[in-house]
Motif scaffolding. Structure first.
Motif, short mmCIF file in Angstrom:
data_model
loop_
_atom_site.label_atom_id
_atom_site.label_comp_id
_atom_site.label_asym_id
_atom_site.label_seq_id
_atom_site.Cartn_x
_atom_site.Cartn_y
_atom_site.Cartn_z
N ASP A 119 19.62 28.36 25.74
CA ASP A 119 19.22 28.18 27.17
C ASP A 119 19.87 29.30 28.01
N VAL A 120 21.06 29.59 27.62
CA VAL A 120 21.80 30.76 28.38
C VAL A 120 21.23 32.15 27.95
N ARG A 121 20.80 32.55 26.81
CA ARG A 121 20.04 33.93 26.49
C ARG A 121 18.47 33.82 27.32
N THR A 122 17.76 32.60 26.96
CA THR A 122 16.52 32.60 27.79
C THR A 122 16.59 32.82 29.14
N PHE A 123 17.73 32.08 29.93
CA PHE A 123 17.99 32.33 31.40
C PHE A 123 18.40 34.00 31.47
N ALA A 124 19.23 34.49 30.71
CA ALA A 124 19.62 35.80 31.10
C ALA A 124 18.37 36.72 31.14
N ASN A 125 17.45 36.35 30.06
CA ASN A 125 16.37 37.58 30.21
C ASN A 125 15.35 37.18 31.40
N HIS A 126 15.26 36.03 31.75
CA HIS A 126 14.51 35.84 33.06
C HIS A 126 15.26 36.65 34.25
N TYR A 127 16.66 36.21 34.34
CA TYR A 127 17.32 36.99 35.28
C TYR A 127 17.16 38.52 35.37
N ASN A 128 17.31 38.86 34.21
CA ASN A 128 17.31 40.34 34.03
C ASN A 128 15.85 41.03 34.49
N GLU A 129 14.94 40.31 34.40
CA GLU A 129 13.52 40.55 34.59
C GLU A 129 12.87 40.45 35.67
N LEU A 130 13.59 39.46 36.49
CA LEU A 130 12.74 38.98 37.73
C LEU A 130 13.54 39.80 38.94
N PRO A 131 12.53 39.88 40.00
CA PRO A 131 12.86 40.55 41.32
C PRO A 131 14.01 39.48 41.91
N LYS A 132 14.93 40.28 42.41
CA LYS A 132 16.15 39.76 43.19
C LYS A 132 16.13 39.88 44.37
#
Length: 111
Positions: free
Chosen positions: A71-84
């Motif tokens: 879950d944490v690694r999947t979230f990190a991938n989303h976080y790093n790719e999404l516009p902030k």
């Protein structure tokens, strides 16, 4: 909370315009559909409103108290790719915050 992320309790499609007005560019939904019963808006309903408002949207449900390393690694991938900035939400915001803090502790976030 940082300049790149905020946390909230359950939102509905009617709240998306406020999310945009606060300057968020993406939403991550960490609450499983139907967790709160029939009155909880579905991810699909929120996603439609978010995309119509020009936001990126990710549905990554996690079970409270059972966050896994995946879950944490999947979230990190989303976080790093999404516009902030990204608005993360679940029932109270705690689960989303925990996911973010774990990813930070594991040094998985690009910010």
């Amino acid at each position: 909370m940082s300049e790149n992320v905020g946390f909230a309790g359950q939102i509905g499609p009617e709240h998306v315009i406020q999310v945009v007005e606060k300057g968020f560019k993406s939403i991550i939904n960490n609450r499983p559909d139907m967790e709160g019963g029939a009155e909880q808006p579905t991810s699909a309903q929120i996603e439609e409103a978010a995309r119509n408002a020009g936001l990126d949207y990710v549905f990554q449900p996690v079970v409270a108290g059972q966050i896994t390393e995946l879950d944490v690694r999947t979230f990190a991938n989303h976080y790093n790719e999404l516009p902030k900035p990204i608005l993360m939400f679940c029932r109270t915001g705690n689960r989303s915050n925990n996911l973010y803090q774990l990813a930070k502790q594991m040094d998985l976030l690009d910010d």
